[in-house]
Design an enzyme around this catalytic site. Structure first.
Site, PDB file in Angstrom:
ATOM      1  N   GLU A 200      11.319   2.335  -3.491  1.00 55.74           N
ATOM      2  CA  GLU A 200      10.158   2.501  -4.386  1.00 55.74           C
ATOM      3  C   GLU A 200       9.197   3.576  -3.843  1.00 55.74           C
ATOM      4  O   GLU A 200       8.958   3.626  -2.625  1.00 55.74           O
ATOM      5  CB  GLU A 200       9.415   1.155  -4.437  1.00 55.74           C
ATOM      6  CG  GLU A 200       8.170   1.130  -5.299  1.00 55.74           C
ATOM      7  CD  GLU A 200       7.373  -0.178  -5.159  1.00 55.74           C
ATOM      8  OE1 GLU A 200       7.429  -0.828  -4.087  1.00 55.74           O
ATOM      9  OE2 GLU A 200       6.701  -0.544  -6.132  1.00 55.74           O
TER      10      GLU A 200
ATOM     11  N   LYS B  30       7.832  -0.158 -13.887  1.00 60.77           N
ATOM     12  CA  LYS B  30       7.669  -1.468 -13.215  1.00 60.77           C
ATOM     13  C   LYS B  30       6.789  -2.386 -14.056  1.00 60.77           C
ATOM     14  O   LYS B  30       5.690  -2.002 -14.474  1.00 60.77           O
ATOM     15  CB  LYS B  30       7.045  -1.228 -11.839  1.00 60.77           C
ATOM     16  CG  LYS B  30       6.905  -2.455 -10.957  1.00 60.77           C
ATOM     17  CD  LYS B  30       6.300  -2.036  -9.615  1.00 60.77           C
ATOM     18  CE  LYS B  30       6.157  -3.172  -8.629  1.00 60.77           C
ATOM     19  NZ  LYS B  30       5.512  -2.727  -7.369  1.00 60.77           N
TER      20      LYS B  30
ATOM     21  N   CYS C  71      10.465  -3.905  -6.558  1.00 56.11           N
ATOM     22  CA  CYS C  71       9.635  -4.568  -5.545  1.00 56.11           C
ATOM     23  C   CYS C  71       9.043  -5.915  -5.984  1.00 56.11           C
ATOM     24  O   CYS C  71       9.757  -6.902  -6.044  1.00 56.11           O
ATOM     25  CB  CYS C  71       8.562  -3.582  -5.061  1.00 56.11           C
ATOM     26  SG  CYS C  71       8.002  -3.971  -3.370  1.00 56.11           S
TER      27      CYS C  71
HETATM   28  N1  LIG Z   1       5.046  -2.656  -3.681  1.00 50.93           N
HETATM   29  C1  LIG Z   1       5.113  -3.939  -3.955  1.00 50.93           C
HETATM   30  O1  LIG Z   1       5.398  -4.334  -5.066  1.00 50.93           O
HETATM   31  C2  LIG Z   1       4.809  -4.866  -2.812  1.00 50.93           C
HETATM   32  C3  LIG Z   1       5.185  -6.298  -3.105  1.00 50.93           C
HETATM   33  C4  LIG Z   1       4.818  -7.223  -1.978  1.00 50.93           C
HETATM   34  O2  LIG Z   1       4.296  -6.794  -0.958  1.00 50.93           O
HETATM   35  C5  LIG Z   1       5.096  -8.655  -2.120  1.00 50.93           C
HETATM   36  O3  LIG Z   1       5.528  -9.094  -3.191  1.00 50.93           O
HETATM   37  O4  LIG Z   1       4.880  -9.386  -1.138  1.00 50.93           O
END
Ligand SMILES: NC(=O)CCC(=O)C(=O)O
Length: 274
Positions: free
Chosen positions: A41, A119, A154
């Site tokens: 990502e 996303k 993510c």
């Molecule tokens: N970039 C993200 O979506 C980080 C997600 C995260 O840190 C978490 O779900 O814990």
């Protein structure tokens, strides 16, 4: 099917231009060794470098798109090129002008973009990505010769209903690009395995390495089979994690242990008695 998950180290000392060139070279190195290459990502900026999202944002068909399309065709691979901070151009063409999205790009081996996924679940609660970026609204699947890929990013990993939606749309291989922090590494591994087991699907989850914006990254990109077994797992640093898997195992697992057929849909919430 052979996959390479390239766990990029995102560090502040490197310019976006040189990282783009370096990542393209890493993609080209997978030629002949992988059918599918996956990147993490927001690897141009870092997923936690909120203050850079605006300054480094690009249109969908901007510089990262151009470089990655060429890398995919040079290497002759399907390329999930991770995500970019996308800015919808302010050109009078319609709604959402100027909005930022966290958008994943997927290219075919001839360098054509076959999918873009914005996303859906933005991270940060009332800060960071959650306030800086718009939320995607559409699930995305991509048909590859050997399997149908469902795309997620993510923080999406925490929302099982998104993955079930991808499975309902035909996904057999769930591909996730991430910038997951070291602090919650246990959640990463646990959730990747959970999504694989509950959906009887392969999960390919590619994270970042290094430290950016003061947030050490977990690394530990992971590939899990439909039975929940870990087929491959990276270490903490930059690496190309290579794995070979048999996509037909999704169908056999779903036939031999047909739990997905026992779903009960439309459950009602009981009325509250006070
Ligand atoms: N970039 C993200 O979506 C980080 C997600 C995260 O840190 C978490 O779900 O814990």
């Amino acid at each position: 099917m052979r996959a390479s998950l390239i766990q990029i180290a995102v560090e502040e000392g490197e310019s976006v231009e040189s990282r783009r060139a370096r990542v393209a070279a890493l993609v080209r190195e997978q030629a002949g060794a992988a059918d599918l290459v996956v990147l993490p990502e927001l690897w141009t900026t870092g997923a936690f470098a909120y203050e850079r999202f605006g300054s480094e944002a690009e249109p969908l068909e901007g510089p990262t798109h151009e470089v990655m399309a060429k890398a995919a065709s040079d290497a002759g691979v399907w390329l999930h090129a991770g995500s970019i901070p996308e800015r919808v151009p302010s050109d009078g063409s319609g709604p959402g002008e100027g909005t930022l999205y966290n958008t994943s790009l997927v290219f075919s081996p001839d360098g054509e973009r076959v999918a873009a996924y914005r996303k859906i679940h933005r991270f940060g609660f009332d800060q960071g990505e959650a306030v800086l970026m718009g939320a995607g609204e559409e699930l995305v699947t991509v048909r590859l010769p050997e399997t149908t890929v469902g795309v997620a990013t993510c923080y999406d990993l925490r929302f099982p209903e998104l993955f079930r939606g991808l499975v309902d749309a035909g996904a057999e291989t769930l591909v996730l690009s991430a910038g997951w922090p070291e602090r919650r590494r246990e959640h990463w591994t646990l959730l990747a395995r959970a999504r694989a087991v509950e959906n009887q699907a392969f999960v390919l989850a590619c994270g970042t390495a290094g430290t950016h914006a003061g947030v050490p990254q977990a690394g530990h990109s992971i590939v899990v089979d439909p039975w929940g077994e870990v087929l491959a797992e990276a270490g903490a640093g930059e690496e190309a994690l290579r794995v070979e898997f048999d996509p037909s195992r999704v169908a056999t697992t779903r036939e031999q242990f047909p739990a997905l057929k026992d779903r009960v849909l439309g459950l009602r919430t009981p009325e509250r008695r006070s």
